[in-house]
Design an enzyme around this catalytic site. Structure first.
Site, PDB file in Angstrom:
ATOM      1  N   HIS A 122      -4.962 -11.941   3.913  1.00 46.46           N
ATOM      2  CA  HIS A 122      -4.440 -12.310   5.236  1.00 46.46           C
ATOM      3  C   HIS A 122      -5.152 -13.554   5.771  1.00 46.46           C
ATOM      4  O   HIS A 122      -4.538 -14.395   6.442  1.00 46.46           O
ATOM      5  CB  HIS A 122      -4.608 -11.154   6.230  1.00 46.46           C
ATOM      6  CG  HIS A 122      -3.618 -10.043   6.019  1.00 46.46           C
ATOM      7  ND1 HIS A 122      -3.703  -8.834   6.667  1.00 46.46           N
ATOM      8  CD2 HIS A 122      -2.518  -9.958   5.240  1.00 46.46           C
ATOM      9  CE1 HIS A 122      -2.698  -8.058   6.277  1.00 46.46           C
ATOM     10  NE2 HIS A 122      -1.971  -8.721   5.419  1.00 46.46           N
ATOM     11  N   LYS A 165       4.846   0.997   8.569  1.00 48.85           N
ATOM     12  CA  LYS A 165       4.161  -0.085   9.286  1.00 48.85           C
ATOM     13  C   LYS A 165       5.191  -1.127   9.702  1.00 48.85           C
ATOM     14  O   LYS A 165       5.993  -1.576   8.875  1.00 48.85           O
ATOM     15  CB  LYS A 165       3.116  -0.740   8.395  1.00 48.85           C
ATOM     16  CG  LYS A 165       1.788  -0.013   8.388  1.00 48.85           C
ATOM     17  CD  LYS A 165       0.731  -0.873   7.726  1.00 48.85           C
ATOM     18  CE  LYS A 165      -0.599  -0.162   7.683  1.00 48.85           C
ATOM     19  NZ  LYS A 165      -1.606  -0.935   6.917  1.00 48.85           N
ATOM     20  N   HIS A 173      -6.170  -7.478   0.695  1.00 46.83           N
ATOM     21  CA  HIS A 173      -5.391  -7.919   1.849  1.00 46.83           C
ATOM     22  C   HIS A 173      -6.226  -8.573   2.953  1.00 46.83           C
ATOM     23  O   HIS A 173      -5.714  -9.423   3.688  1.00 46.83           O
ATOM     24  CB  HIS A 173      -4.604  -6.745   2.447  1.00 46.83           C
ATOM     25  CG  HIS A 173      -3.350  -6.437   1.675  1.00 46.83           C
ATOM     26  ND1 HIS A 173      -3.362  -6.105   0.339  1.00 46.83           N
ATOM     27  CD2 HIS A 173      -2.042  -6.412   2.058  1.00 46.83           C
ATOM     28  CE1 HIS A 173      -2.114  -5.887  -0.078  1.00 46.83           C
ATOM     29  NE2 HIS A 173      -1.297  -6.070   0.950  1.00 46.83           N
ATOM     30  N   ARG A 183      12.566   2.846  23.485  1.00 47.90           N
ATOM     31  CA  ARG A 183      11.421   3.651  22.994  1.00 47.90           C
ATOM     32  C   ARG A 183      11.696   4.294  21.638  1.00 47.90           C
ATOM     33  O   ARG A 183      11.105   5.297  21.287  1.00 47.90           O
ATOM     34  CB  ARG A 183      11.012   4.729  24.002  1.00 47.90           C
ATOM     35  CG  ARG A 183      10.580   4.164  25.336  1.00 47.90           C
ATOM     36  CD  ARG A 183       9.757   5.158  26.119  1.00 47.90           C
ATOM     37  NE  ARG A 183       9.433   4.611  27.425  1.00 47.90           N
ATOM     38  CZ  ARG A 183      10.121   4.824  28.528  1.00 47.90           C
ATOM     39  NH1 ARG A 183      11.193   5.609  28.487  1.00 47.90           N
ATOM     40  NH2 ARG A 183       9.766   4.271  29.665  1.00 47.90           N
ATOM     41  N   LYS A 199       2.212   5.352  -3.032  1.00 50.23           N
ATOM     42  CA  LYS A 199       2.123   5.073  -1.599  1.00 50.23           C
ATOM     43  C   LYS A 199       2.440   6.324  -0.792  1.00 50.23           C
ATOM     44  O   LYS A 199       1.780   6.619   0.209  1.00 50.23           O
ATOM     45  CB  LYS A 199       3.045   3.911  -1.203  1.00 50.23           C
ATOM     46  CG  LYS A 199       2.906   3.579   0.281  1.00 50.23           C
ATOM     47  CD  LYS A 199       3.261   2.170   0.642  1.00 50.23           C
ATOM     48  CE  LYS A 199       2.882   1.933   2.108  1.00 50.23           C
ATOM     49  NZ  LYS A 199       3.198   0.605   2.564  1.00 50.23           N
ATOM     50  N   ASN A 247      -5.002  -1.711   1.319  1.00 53.41           N
ATOM     51  CA  ASN A 247      -5.345  -3.068   1.764  1.00 53.41           C
ATOM     52  C   ASN A 247      -6.204  -3.814   0.745  1.00 53.41           C
ATOM     53  O   ASN A 247      -6.760  -4.863   1.070  1.00 53.41           O
ATOM     54  CB  ASN A 247      -6.089  -3.004   3.111  1.00 53.41           C
ATOM     55  CG  ASN A 247      -5.233  -2.392   4.192  1.00 53.41           C
ATOM     56  OD1 ASN A 247      -4.008  -2.520   4.158  1.00 53.41           O
ATOM     57  ND2 ASN A 247      -5.844  -1.699   5.133  1.00 53.41           N
ATOM     58  N   HIS A 302       2.490 -14.120   0.996  1.00 50.96           N
ATOM     59  CA  HIS A 302       1.687 -12.895   1.060  1.00 50.96           C
ATOM     60  C   HIS A 302       1.212 -12.481  -0.338  1.00 50.96           C
ATOM     61  O   HIS A 302       0.023 -12.203  -0.546  1.00 50.96           O
ATOM     62  CB  HIS A 302       2.521 -11.788   1.700  1.00 50.96           C
ATOM     63  CG  HIS A 302       1.789 -10.491   1.859  1.00 50.96           C
ATOM     64  ND1 HIS A 302       0.724 -10.340   2.704  1.00 50.96           N
ATOM     65  CD2 HIS A 302       1.960  -9.289   1.245  1.00 50.96           C
ATOM     66  CE1 HIS A 302       0.268  -9.095   2.623  1.00 50.96           C
ATOM     67  NE2 HIS A 302       1.000  -8.440   1.742  1.00 50.96           N
ATOM     68  N   ARG A 319      -5.616   5.400   3.667  1.00 55.36           N
ATOM     69  CA  ARG A 319      -4.562   4.373   3.645  1.00 55.36           C
ATOM     70  C   ARG A 319      -5.137   2.964   3.528  1.00 55.36           C
ATOM     71  O   ARG A 319      -4.458   2.033   3.097  1.00 55.36           O
ATOM     72  CB  ARG A 319      -3.681   4.512   4.898  1.00 55.36           C
ATOM     73  CG  ARG A 319      -2.475   3.588   4.846  1.00 55.36           C
ATOM     74  CD  ARG A 319      -1.384   3.928   5.824  1.00 55.36           C
ATOM     75  NE  ARG A 319      -0.263   3.025   5.662  1.00 55.36           N
ATOM     76  CZ  ARG A 319       0.925   3.186   6.192  1.00 55.36           C
ATOM     77  NH1 ARG A 319       1.166   4.237   6.940  1.00 55.36           N
ATOM     78  NH2 ARG A 319       1.887   2.312   6.001  1.00 55.36           N
ATOM     79  N   GLU A 365       1.663  -6.910  -5.578  1.00 60.27           N
ATOM     80  CA  GLU A 365       1.510  -5.578  -4.956  1.00 60.27           C
ATOM     81  C   GLU A 365       1.579  -4.475  -6.018  1.00 60.27           C
ATOM     82  O   GLU A 365       0.884  -3.468  -5.908  1.00 60.27           O
ATOM     83  CB  GLU A 365       2.592  -5.347  -3.893  1.00 60.27           C
ATOM     84  CG  GLU A 365       2.498  -6.233  -2.655  1.00 60.27           C
ATOM     85  CD  GLU A 365       1.380  -5.838  -1.676  1.00 60.27           C
ATOM     86  OE1 GLU A 365       0.730  -4.793  -1.855  1.00 60.27           O
ATOM     87  OE2 GLU A 365       1.155  -6.611  -0.722  1.00 60.27           O
ATOM     88  N   GLU A 412      -3.730   5.378   8.994  1.00 56.83           N
ATOM     89  CA  GLU A 412      -4.793   4.525   8.468  1.00 56.83           C
ATOM     90  C   GLU A 412      -6.163   4.795   9.080  1.00 56.83           C
ATOM     91  O   GLU A 412      -6.873   3.884   9.489  1.00 56.83           O
ATOM     92  CB  GLU A 412      -4.413   3.039   8.637  1.00 56.83           C
ATOM     93  CG  GLU A 412      -5.156   2.154   7.665  1.00 56.83           C
ATOM     94  CD  GLU A 412      -4.612   0.728   7.599  1.00 56.83           C
ATOM     95  OE1 GLU A 412      -3.436   0.566   7.234  1.00 56.83           O
ATOM     96  OE2 GLU A 412      -5.364  -0.191   7.913  1.00 56.83           O
TER      97      GLU A 412
HETATM   98  N1  GLY Z   1       0.924  -2.317   3.307  1.00 56.55           N
HETATM   99  C1  GLY Z   1      -0.150  -1.410   3.488  1.00 56.55           C
HETATM  100  C2  GLY Z   1       0.261  -0.154   4.171  1.00 56.55           C
HETATM  101  O1  GLY Z   1       1.439   0.112   4.347  1.00 56.55           O
HETATM  102  O2  GLY Z   1      -0.602   0.565   4.586  1.00 56.55           O
END
Ligand code: GLY
Length: 353
Positions: free
Chosen positions: A244, A142, A240, A120, A219, A237, A256, A233, A184, A229
């Site tokens: 994706h 993430k 993205h 955990r 960031k 994206n 990516h 946040r 990025e 998010e």
């Molecule tokens: N890669 C996008 C984020 O970390 O929210």
């Protein structure tokens, strides 16, 4: 050397500098403690830097073990994840011990998800070795693996105890992987910082420490406002959702960064057609993508891209929040109804003459 502190559900430091892999053991000791350190790396990175990291950890009192798996996005799956967890159990890591991800986004996402789930949650340190991981995936917590249905569909928000970014490791990156990271970096300029965007007219590799630090600061600001998010946040994206979809349709043969670059161009073209931004914003985005030899479009047709977008975890019931530029340095979130998604993507695919 620069240090940036992230203060979210966990407080941790991101250290950026040249040659700091040799100090990793001391940084991990201070940030995470414990007796055993399990390095998680792919075969390429392990061969280059595994020994140096292991030595630094051992010099700081750790019993060091190392789990190595084949490089590439195709390893980012439930099987590798389970195999890492079983490895941690076989090596008898306790809750007080630490997993150290040494690598790019695939390694960080896998090791982070394993660290979040094993017992955990055990201590976790990220050592990014790609530009993409340095500016994005190693920061903000993430973690995930891909499922057959889509990218990053199983995962957890799990903040690291430290991030150690040795910019000299990035010099062994193949050109294509470096370009992925540049996509990025361009993203950060478009979503949040015109000055950063303008500075990218000078090649990123000549100003690595400053560029990485600026992206990480942006960031950090966004993640501090919205760790899980719920809103802001989502700005991260930009490019993205379509990106994706491109990755999924290519069975991850398109990287990516390449996919996100095409996604940013597609969404910006759509934004111009939807009256959300001026044509000069599109011109600047496309020029910057060209400067870094990144793609501006994709051969996949709108219907297939829309279908793939709907398997993205960002779908929210009857719509999907997409990120559109208003100008360089400023983007907005806009919910696109599922029924309009294909048309929006079609607008983005069609190039201006
Ligand atoms: N890669 C996008 C984020 O970390 O929210």
């Amino acid at each position: 050397m620069k240090t940036i502190t992230v203060n979210v559900s966990k407080t941790y430091e991101i250290t950026i500098g040249a040659g700091i892999l040799n100090e990793a053991g001391a940084i991990v000791r201070k940030a995470a403690g414990g007796q055993s350190a399990a390095i998680v790396a792919d075969d390429n990175v392990s061969a280059l830097y595994g020994r140096r990291l292991a030595d630094s950890l051992a010099q700081n009192g750790y019993r060091v073990t190392q789990y190595v798996f084949p490089h590439g996005e195709s390893s980012k799956n439930a099987e590798t994840f389970l195999s890492i967890i079983n490895y941690l159990a076989e090596e008898k890591l306790s809750r007080k011990d630490v997993a150290v991800a040494l690598g790019g986004g695939v390694v960080g996402d896998l090791a982070g998800f394993a660290a979040a789930c094993y017992m955990r949650g055990i201590r976790f340190v990220q050592i990014p070795t790609t530009l993409l991981a340095a500016v994005d995936s190693s920061v903000g917590g993430k973690t995930a693996v891909n499922l057959a249905a889509g990218k990053n569909l199983a995962g957890a928000f799990y903040q690291p105890d430290a991030v150690i970014c040795d910019i000299s490791l990035l010099s062994t990156l193949p050109g294509e992987a470096f370009k992925d990271g540049c996509a990025e970096v361009i993203k950060y300029g478009v979503i949040a910082d015109r000055a950063l965007f303008e500075s990218l007219r000078t090649p990123v590799h000549t100003q690595l420490e400053d560029v990485i630090a600026r992206c990480v600061e942006i960031k950090r600001g966004i993640v501090t406002e919205d760790e899980f998010e719920g809103g802001a946040r989502k700005l991260l994206n930009f490019g993205h959702t379509v990106g994706h979809a491109i990755e999924l349709l290519s069975e991850y043969k398109i990287s990516h960064g390449q996919a996100v670059a095409a996604g940013m161009a597609i969404v910006t073209r759509a934004a111009v057609r939807m009256g959300m931004c001026e044509a000069d914003c599109l011109r600047d985005v496309l020029q910057m993508l060209r400067r870094y030899e990144l793609p501006e479009n994709t051969p996949y047709e709108a219907g297939r891209l829309a279908g793939a977008c709907l398997s993205d975890k960002k779908r929210e019931g009857d719509g999907l929040t997409m990120i559109f530029p208003v100008e360089i340095g400023k983007c907005v979130l806009k919910k696109i109804p599922v029924s309009e998604l294909e048309a929006v993507i079609r607008m983005g695919l069609e190039e201006f003459s």
